[in-house]
Design a protein around this motif. Sequence first.
Motif, PDB file in Angstrom:
ATOM      1  N   LEU A  34       0.853  -1.188   0.000  1.00  0.00           N
ATOM      2  CA  LEU A  34       0.000   0.000   0.000  1.00  0.00           C
ATOM      3  C   LEU A  34       0.887   1.235   0.000  1.00  0.00           C
ATOM      4  CD1 LEU A  34      -2.728   1.473   0.292  1.00  0.00           C
ATOM      5  CD2 LEU A  34      -2.623   1.044   2.755  1.00  0.00           C
ATOM      6  N   VAL A  35       0.822   2.030  -1.092  1.00  0.00           N
ATOM      7  CA  VAL A  35       1.676   3.208  -1.212  1.00  0.00           C
ATOM      8  C   VAL A  35       0.813   4.450  -1.394  1.00  0.00           C
ATOM      9  CG1 VAL A  35       3.566   1.873  -2.223  1.00  0.00           C
ATOM     10  CG2 VAL A  35       1.936   3.014  -3.732  1.00  0.00           C
ATOM     11  N   GLY A  36       1.362   5.576  -1.010  1.00  0.00           N
ATOM     12  CA  GLY A  36       0.660   6.853  -1.127  1.00  0.00           C
ATOM     13  C   GLY A  36       1.452   7.917  -0.398  1.00  0.00           C
ATOM     14  N   LYS A  37       1.154   9.179  -0.680  1.00  0.00           N
ATOM     15  CA  LYS A  37       1.875  10.271  -0.040  1.00  0.00           C
ATOM     16  C   LYS A  37       1.550  10.332   1.437  1.00  0.00           C
ATOM     17  CE  LYS A  37       1.989  13.089  -4.231  1.00  0.00           C
ATOM     18  NZ  LYS A  37       1.529  14.332  -4.884  1.00  0.00           N
ATOM     19  N   ASN A  38       2.437  10.977   2.195  1.00  0.00           N
ATOM     20  CA  ASN A  38       2.179  11.194   3.615  1.00  0.00           C
ATOM     21  C   ASN A  38       0.862  11.929   3.796  1.00  0.00           C
ATOM     22  OD1 ASN A  38       4.610  10.042   4.464  1.00  0.00           O
ATOM     23  ND2 ASN A  38       5.733  11.955   4.206  1.00  0.00           N
ATOM     24  N   GLY A  39       0.041  11.452   4.735  1.00  0.00           N
ATOM     25  CA  GLY A  39      -1.225  12.113   5.016  1.00  0.00           C
ATOM     26  C   GLY A  39      -2.388  11.656   4.161  1.00  0.00           C
ATOM     27  N   GLU A  40      -2.157  10.691   3.256  1.00  0.00           N
ATOM     28  CA  GLU A  40      -3.245  10.210   2.381  1.00  0.00           C
ATOM     29  C   GLU A  40      -4.209   9.273   3.109  1.00  0.00           C
ATOM     30  OE1 GLU A  40      -4.333  10.803  -0.574  1.00  0.00           O
ATOM     31  OE2 GLU A  40      -2.770  11.982  -1.538  1.00  0.00           O
ATOM     32  N   GLY A  41      -3.785   8.692   4.241  1.00  0.00           N
ATOM     33  CA  GLY A  41      -4.703   7.842   5.006  1.00  0.00           C
ATOM     34  C   GLY A  41      -4.339   6.371   5.013  1.00  0.00           C
ATOM     35  N   THR A 144       1.294  -7.248  -5.712  1.00  0.00           N
ATOM     36  CA  THR A 144       0.260  -6.262  -6.063  1.00  0.00           C
ATOM     37  C   THR A 144       0.573  -4.949  -5.357  1.00  0.00           C
ATOM     38  OG1 THR A 144      -1.393  -8.036  -6.173  1.00  0.00           O
ATOM     39  CG2 THR A 144      -2.234  -5.789  -6.068  1.00  0.00           C
ATOM     40  N   ILE A 145       0.308  -3.839  -6.032  1.00  0.00           N
ATOM     41  CA  ILE A 145       0.469  -2.522  -5.398  1.00  0.00           C
ATOM     42  C   ILE A 145      -0.879  -1.812  -5.398  1.00  0.00           C
ATOM     43  CG2 ILE A 145       1.556  -0.255  -5.545  1.00  0.00           C
ATOM     44  CD1 ILE A 145       3.521  -2.419  -4.703  1.00  0.00           C
ATOM     45  N   TRP A 146      -1.279  -1.322  -4.215  1.00  0.00           N
ATOM     46  CA  TRP A 146      -2.437  -0.442  -4.094  1.00  0.00           C
ATOM     47  C   TRP A 146      -1.908   0.982  -3.971  1.00  0.00           C
ATOM     48  CZ3 TRP A 146      -6.068  -2.863   0.209  1.00  0.00           C
ATOM     49  CH2 TRP A 146      -6.692  -4.013  -0.319  1.00  0.00           C
ATOM     50  N   ILE A 153      -8.311   4.129  -4.404  1.00  0.00           N
ATOM     51  CA  ILE A 153      -7.230   3.165  -4.579  1.00  0.00           C
ATOM     52  C   ILE A 153      -7.241   2.647  -6.009  1.00  0.00           C
ATOM     53  CG2 ILE A 153      -6.524   0.803  -4.031  1.00  0.00           C
ATOM     54  CD1 ILE A 153      -6.862   1.410  -1.131  1.00  0.00           C
ATOM     55  N   THR A 154      -6.062   2.710  -6.635  1.00  0.00           N
ATOM     56  CA  THR A 154      -5.859   2.116  -7.947  1.00  0.00           C
ATOM     57  C   THR A 154      -4.995   0.881  -7.772  1.00  0.00           C
ATOM     58  OG1 THR A 154      -5.926   4.311  -8.953  1.00  0.00           O
ATOM     59  CG2 THR A 154      -5.058   2.514 -10.311  1.00  0.00           C
ATOM     60  N   VAL A 155      -5.397  -0.218  -8.380  1.00  0.00           N
ATOM     61  CA  VAL A 155      -4.707  -1.496  -8.215  1.00  0.00           C
ATOM     62  C   VAL A 155      -3.766  -1.739  -9.391  1.00  0.00           C
ATOM     63  CG1 VAL A 155      -4.982  -3.991  -7.943  1.00  0.00           C
ATOM     64  CG2 VAL A 155      -6.663  -2.433  -6.919  1.00  0.00           C
ATOM     65  N   TYR A 156      -2.519  -2.070  -9.080  1.00  0.00           N
ATOM     66  CA  TYR A 156      -1.516  -2.410 -10.088  1.00  0.00           C
ATOM     67  C   TYR A 156      -0.987  -3.813  -9.811  1.00  0.00           C
ATOM     68  CZ  TYR A 156      -1.382   2.573 -11.253  1.00  0.00           C
ATOM     69  OH  TYR A 156      -1.719   3.848 -11.637  1.00  0.00           O
ATOM     70  N   THR A 157      -0.902  -4.619 -10.848  1.00  0.00           N
ATOM     71  CA  THR A 157      -0.370  -5.968 -10.709  1.00  0.00           C
ATOM     72  C   THR A 157       1.152  -5.925 -10.785  1.00  0.00           C
ATOM     73  OG1 THR A 157      -2.336  -6.919 -11.723  1.00  0.00           O
ATOM     74  CG2 THR A 157      -0.374  -8.304 -11.671  1.00  0.00           C
ATOM     75  N   GLY A 158       1.812  -6.620  -9.854  1.00  0.00           N
ATOM     76  CA  GLY A 158       3.271  -6.671  -9.860  1.00  0.00           C
ATOM     77  C   GLY A 158       3.855  -6.038  -8.612  1.00  0.00           C
ATOM     78  N   ASN A 159       5.188  -6.088  -8.501  1.00  0.00           N
ATOM     79  CA  ASN A 159       5.851  -5.489  -7.342  1.00  0.00           C
ATOM     80  C   ASN A 159       6.069  -3.995  -7.568  1.00  0.00           C
ATOM     81  OD1 ASN A 159       8.038  -5.293  -9.078  1.00  0.00           O
ATOM     82  ND2 ASN A 159       9.156  -6.994  -8.175  1.00  0.00           N
ATOM     83  N   TYR A 160       6.854  -3.357  -6.708  1.00  0.00           N
ATOM     84  CA  TYR A 160       6.980  -1.898  -6.774  1.00  0.00           C
ATOM     85  C   TYR A 160       7.660  -1.442  -8.062  1.00  0.00           C
ATOM     86  CZ  TYR A 160       7.982   2.900  -5.554  1.00  0.00           C
ATOM     87  OH  TYR A 160       8.043   4.267  -5.575  1.00  0.00           O
ATOM     88  N   SER A 161       8.724  -2.120  -8.470  1.00  0.00           N
ATOM     89  CA  SER A 161       9.421  -1.725  -9.700  1.00  0.00           C
ATOM     90  C   SER A 161       8.503  -1.842 -10.909  1.00  0.00           C
ATOM     91  CB  SER A 161      10.676  -2.587  -9.904  1.00  0.00           C
ATOM     92  OG  SER A 161      11.649  -2.281  -8.931  1.00  0.00           O
ATOM     93  N   GLN A 162       7.691  -2.896 -10.940  1.00  0.00           N
ATOM     94  CA  GLN A 162       6.744  -3.066 -12.054  1.00  0.00           C
ATOM     95  C   GLN A 162       5.659  -2.000 -12.004  1.00  0.00           C
ATOM     96  OE1 GLN A 162       5.947  -7.108 -10.953  1.00  0.00           O
ATOM     97  NE2 GLN A 162       7.234  -7.953 -12.570  1.00  0.00           N
ATOM     98  N   TYR A 163       5.262  -1.611 -10.804  1.00  0.00           N
ATOM     99  CA  TYR A 163       4.301  -0.510 -10.635  1.00  0.00           C
ATOM    100  C   TYR A 163       4.874   0.790 -11.198  1.00  0.00           C
ATOM    101  CZ  TYR A 163       2.732   3.514  -7.771  1.00  0.00           C
ATOM    102  OH  TYR A 163       2.340   4.751  -7.322  1.00  0.00           O
ATOM    103  N   ILE A 164       6.150   1.073 -10.906  1.00  0.00           N
ATOM    104  CA  ILE A 164       6.792   2.284 -11.411  1.00  0.00           C
ATOM    105  C   ILE A 164       6.863   2.255 -12.932  1.00  0.00           C
ATOM    106  CG2 ILE A 164       8.999   3.516 -11.526  1.00  0.00           C
ATOM    107  CD1 ILE A 164       7.385   4.099  -9.010  1.00  0.00           C
TER     108      ILE A 164
END
Length: 524
Positions: A34-41, A144-146, A153-164
């Motif tokens: 689960l990734v997001g900017k500080n303060g996003e919840g 998976t990356i949320w 929330i947008t769902v991306y398949t794969g690890n963090y590098s694949q998300y990038i």
Amino acid sequence: MTVLEINQLKKTIGGRELLRIAHLQVQEGQRIGLVGKNGEGKTTLLRILNGEEKPEEGMVSVQGTTALLPQLKRTDTVKSGGEITAEYVTKAMEAQSKLLLADEPTTNLDTSHVEWVEKELKRFNGALVVVSHDRQLLDAVCDTIWELESGNITVYTGNYSQYIEQKQRERQHQQTEYEKYKYKERQLTNALEQKKQKAVKATKAPKKVSPSEARITGAKPYFAKKQKKLNQGAKAIQTRLEKLEEVEKPKDHAPVKMDLPNERAFKDKIILRVEGLEGKIGDKRLWKPATFFVKGGDKIGIIGPNGSGKTTLLKRILEADEAGVYRSPAMKIGYFAQNLSVLNPEKTILENVSQDSHQSETLIRTVLARLHFYQEDVHKPVSVLSGGERVKVSLAKLFVSDSNTLVLDEPTNYLDVYALEALEDLLREYEGTVLFVSHDRRFVSAIATRILSLEEGELTLFDGDYEAFQTRDQKKERDTTEDRLLMVETAIADVLSRLSLNPTEELDKEFQRLLKEKQALQSN
């Protein structure tokens, strides 16, 4: 099998809609970052999933038990951060929950403990949702990356590098769509201007009509219909232009070129010499006497386990009259130590960062934009910022200060992954010297050109980047293997020459033994 399902979830805090999630599922065995900017919840969402907080609307259905590794560990103990985290992780593993929720499980841990947590999370058999700024952990653990942004929330398949990689493709697509939009806008604007000019010309009398006739009849008998048609065409183009769907331009990273004090006097010259410096606190020795030097423009990553003396080393370097530490007069130091008292909470972001800076406001705003403080954001008072945002402001203030050497003690703590990557970009472009302490493996790898290692009481400067440092033992082993292989091949040649002159059973056995050793060495 679905272990968790979210339906129409809404959460508001202080009048601000923090979360609005229509539908989301976690499948058995799924590993989610689960990734997001500080303060996003992010932390709030984990607490809702664990049943500790209730949303205003919506449902969270869980099949089986959940366990939460909280971000803030208990402090009423003399145990180290690594020991406390290990205790939490072990307890969560023993519970054998269907779903494990981990909130920044590696914060303030040294590299060895981070790697242990990573190993344990990989070993966990249930579903996992982990919030972490450690991108290497997200790569190693997640499938998976949320992405949490503006409550959704947008769902991306794969690890963090694949998300990038997917985000970069999205940005490239957006850039293409923006360029198409601007081309169409220019095309319609030019067509509209041409129609308007033709309509104006249509009011003039034709050249073949005499002035007296034009006064009597005007241009209307000849041009009225044409003018009307042109005006209708212009109106149609204007309508198309107004209805043209605007495409936002992707944000570009403006380059940062700073005026550094004493630049000519320190660039590529030795600015810091450490000679026979011993690390001691009371009777405890942290490291043996060490000698090394730093050149202007070096980016030195200081690594080692917690308690090895990294912060002590920085303080010894910073002290003006420290025996064994010799600093060039050209060296002007800016120091970051997670001390946010350098900020005035009543002043704005821009006022705080501009104070005592000799850089232009344009460059200061560029640095702030690179750290995701855009346009009117810079006029927010520091008092309303989150902890992570204040860290970014402190780093920006240091970055534009009147210094040519940045000394950073754990600058990555409390930064989200986006801020981390922005800071990496700024430090890579920075032409001054950087000495920094960090346990973030990817951050060290991205920035450091040399590694200052504190291990088992030894302070050693490695002349190479983090990747080369990590493989140094493997290289030594390879070099040793190659030396041994050369010796074995020489021995085989000698045995063969003797066998050709005087074959014996003993020589044949020796030949066979050497062949086996050669094959074993070559297979390594």
